[in-house]
Design a protein around this motif. Structure first.
Motif, PDB file in Angstrom:
ATOM      1  N   LEU A  87       0.849  -1.186   0.000  1.00 21.22           N
ATOM      2  CA  LEU A  87       0.000   0.000   0.000  1.00 21.22           C
ATOM      3  C   LEU A  87       0.890   1.243   0.000  1.00 21.22           C
ATOM      4  CD1 LEU A  87      -2.657  -1.102   2.645  1.00 21.22           C
ATOM      5  CD2 LEU A  87      -2.890  -1.111   0.162  1.00 21.22           C
ATOM      6  N   HIS A  88       0.916   1.952  -1.109  1.00 15.54           N
ATOM      7  CA  HIS A  88       1.854   3.063  -1.276  1.00 15.54           C
ATOM      8  C   HIS A  88       1.146   4.416  -1.354  1.00 15.54           C
ATOM      9  CE1 HIS A  88       4.662  -0.072  -3.293  1.00 15.54           C
ATOM     10  NE2 HIS A  88       4.805  -0.055  -1.974  1.00 15.54           N
ATOM     11  N   VAL A  89       1.796   5.422  -0.793  1.00 10.41           N
ATOM     12  CA  VAL A  89       1.307   6.797  -0.887  1.00 10.41           C
ATOM     13  C   VAL A  89       2.409   7.673  -1.449  1.00 10.41           C
ATOM     14  CG1 VAL A  89      -0.257   6.474   1.074  1.00 10.41           C
ATOM     15  CG2 VAL A  89       2.025   7.405   1.471  1.00 10.41           C
ATOM     16  N   ASP A  90       2.032   8.854  -1.952  1.00  9.85           N
ATOM     17  CA  ASP A  90       3.054   9.772  -2.449  1.00  9.85           C
ATOM     18  C   ASP A  90       3.606  10.601  -1.291  1.00  9.85           C
ATOM     19  OD1 ASP A  90       1.270  11.871  -1.920  1.00  9.85           O
ATOM     20  OD2 ASP A  90       0.545  11.920  -3.991  1.00  9.85           O
ATOM     21  N   ARG A  91       4.666  11.341  -1.580  1.00  9.61           N
ATOM     22  CA  ARG A  91       5.384  12.063  -0.546  1.00  9.61           C
ATOM     23  C   ARG A  91       4.542  13.183   0.089  1.00  9.61           C
ATOM     24  NH1 ARG A  91      10.791  12.120  -0.063  1.00  9.61           N
ATOM     25  NH2 ARG A  91      10.558   9.910  -0.498  1.00  9.61           N
ATOM     26  N   ALA A  92       3.503  13.633  -0.594  1.00  8.88           N
ATOM     27  CA  ALA A  92       2.665  14.702  -0.047  1.00  8.88           C
ATOM     28  C   ALA A  92       1.619  14.190   0.931  1.00  8.88           C
ATOM     29  CB  ALA A  92       1.977  15.449  -1.191  1.00  8.88           C
ATOM     30  N   THR A  93       1.495  12.868   1.044  1.00 11.28           N
ATOM     31  CA  THR A  93       0.435  12.282   1.850  1.00 11.28           C
ATOM     32  C   THR A  93       0.975  11.810   3.194  1.00 11.28           C
ATOM     33  OG1 THR A  93      -0.762  11.570  -0.116  1.00 11.28           O
ATOM     34  CG2 THR A  93      -1.293  10.440   1.927  1.00 11.28           C
ATOM     35  N   ARG A  94       0.213  12.066   4.251  1.00  6.67           N
ATOM     36  CA  ARG A  94       0.552  11.583   5.589  1.00  6.67           C
ATOM     37  C   ARG A  94      -0.360  10.423   5.937  1.00  6.67           C
ATOM     38  NH1 ARG A  94       3.076  14.084   8.998  1.00  6.67           N
ATOM     39  NH2 ARG A  94       3.784  11.949   9.290  1.00  6.67           N
ATOM     40  N   VAL A  95       0.229   9.399   6.523  1.00  2.58           N
ATOM     41  CA  VAL A  95      -0.532   8.218   6.925  1.00  2.58           C
ATOM     42  C   VAL A  95      -0.891   8.333   8.401  1.00  2.58           C
ATOM     43  CG1 VAL A  95      -0.515   5.701   7.163  1.00  2.58           C
ATOM     44  CG2 VAL A  95       0.605   6.781   5.193  1.00  2.58           C
ATOM     45  N   ALA A  96      -2.140   8.054   8.720  1.00  2.68           N
ATOM     46  CA  ALA A  96      -2.618   8.125  10.104  1.00  2.68           C
ATOM     47  C   ALA A  96      -2.333   6.785  10.791  1.00  2.68           C
ATOM     48  CB  ALA A  96      -4.110   8.443  10.124  1.00  2.68           C
ATOM     49  N   TYR A  97      -1.123   6.627  11.247  1.00  4.89           N
ATOM     50  CA  TYR A  97      -0.729   5.366  11.878  1.00  4.89           C
ATOM     51  C   TYR A  97      -1.382   5.210  13.248  1.00  4.89           C
ATOM     52  CZ  TYR A  97       2.841   4.870   8.254  1.00  4.89           C
ATOM     53  OH  TYR A  97       3.496   4.724   7.049  1.00  4.89           O
ATOM     54  N   THR A  98      -1.641   3.961  13.606  1.00  2.00           N
ATOM     55  CA  THR A  98      -2.273   3.687  14.890  1.00  2.00           C
ATOM     56  C   THR A  98      -1.267   3.334  15.976  1.00  2.00           C
ATOM     57  OG1 THR A  98      -2.621   1.375  14.239  1.00  2.00           O
ATOM     58  CG2 THR A  98      -4.411   2.928  13.798  1.00  2.00           C
TER      59      THR A  98
END
Length: 281
Positions: A87-98
């Motif tokens: 599951l990949h996101v671009d550098r502008a995106t922040r992941v809401a880690y738990t």
């Protein structure tokens, strides 16, 4: 006039001079020194061999096998959370880690260099998560609590060791936190034996991470790449459900997409807004 007979008698009566050879003390000393040095060398080698054997015996219960695929479950304090990969996101995106630090889930397309790198400053979590997807162990520490000898002890467990990385993590709720894909262990003591046990159990444990055989080398400076000496900076993870944040996992996701493994050979592009493509796309 002295007769010849008298002359012979005089000569016979002269004392005999005995020439004695001197003892070669220098040679003896050199031989003794060499023997002592050899004894020290062989003794040290024997002791090191015994230490290595003892260490190998101590780590044997934490060595993954087909019969014991996750030895970390016997280590007190280890948390285990299954995650899908790819599951990949671009550098502008922040992941809401738990979890903080995160131990799996969506992550950047590019991994943090993880061949024994000790980062002096905190790095973007999404890159470290990708390193763990490749089989690395990430040691994070609270820079306000771990300094001096404790910091050097941790550094010695990571520096130049393949598939490991280490970085400060501001605001960490414990002095030390170890992460591998889907696993976490928080500690207060850099000399805790569970650190070595965790690394032995999970670093490159083919049964516990999604992408066996994937690289830990530096990607480089190309667009979206990762430079070891100039990594993307750390930012605290947004709260789950925060506007613009991407969720740690995608409901119903299944399967793993190896990095760049698309029919055309190119890495899949991120969806609008930085959303990760579904596995298999």
């Amino acid at each position: 006039m002295v007769s010849g007979k008298t002359s012979k008698a005089v000569r016979k009566s002269r004392p005999t001079v005995v020439v004695q050879k001197s003892t070669p003390w220098g040679l003896i000393a050199a031989v003794v020194v060499i023997a002592l040095f050899a004894g020290v060398v062989f003794g040290y080698a024997f002791m090191r061999n015994e230490e290595n054997r003892a260490q190998a015996d101590a780590m044997a219960p934490f060595t993954p096998t087909a019969e014991n695929q996750d030895p970390s479950t016997t280590i007190a304090g280890v948390q285990v959370q299954p995650y899908e990969g790819g599951l990949h996101v671009d550098r502008a995106t922040r992941v809401a880690y738990t979890h903080s630090p995160p131990m799996g889930g969506a992550h950047d397309y590019v991994w943090a260099t993880c061949n024994g790198v000790v980062y002096p400053a905190a790095i973007r979590s999404e890159t470290a998560v990708h390193s763990m997807e490749h089989g690395a162990v990430w040691i994070a520490y609270n820079p306000d609590q771990v300094t001096g000898d404790a910091l050097e002890t941790l550094r010695g467990k990571v520096a130049s060791q393949p598939y490991t990385l280490m970085s400060p993590f501001p605001g960490l709720d414990q002095p030390i936190s170890l992460q591998s894909w889907g696993h976490q262990l928080k500690l207060s003591d850099a000399n805790d034996p569970r650190i070595d046990q965790f690394i032995a159990a999970l670093r490159l444990n083919q049964y516990q991470y999604p992408e066996p055989g994937a690289s830990c080398n530096e990607v480089g400076a190309q667009e979206g790449g990762f430079q070891q000496d100039n990594p993307p900076p750390f930012e605290p993870a947004p709260a789950p459900g925060a506007p613009g944040a991407y969720p740690e996992t995608t409901p119903g996701a299944a399967g793993v997409t190896p990095d760049g493994a698309t029919p055309g050979g190119a890495a899949p592009a991120p969806a609008p807004g930085g959303a990760a493509p579904a596995p298999g796309s």
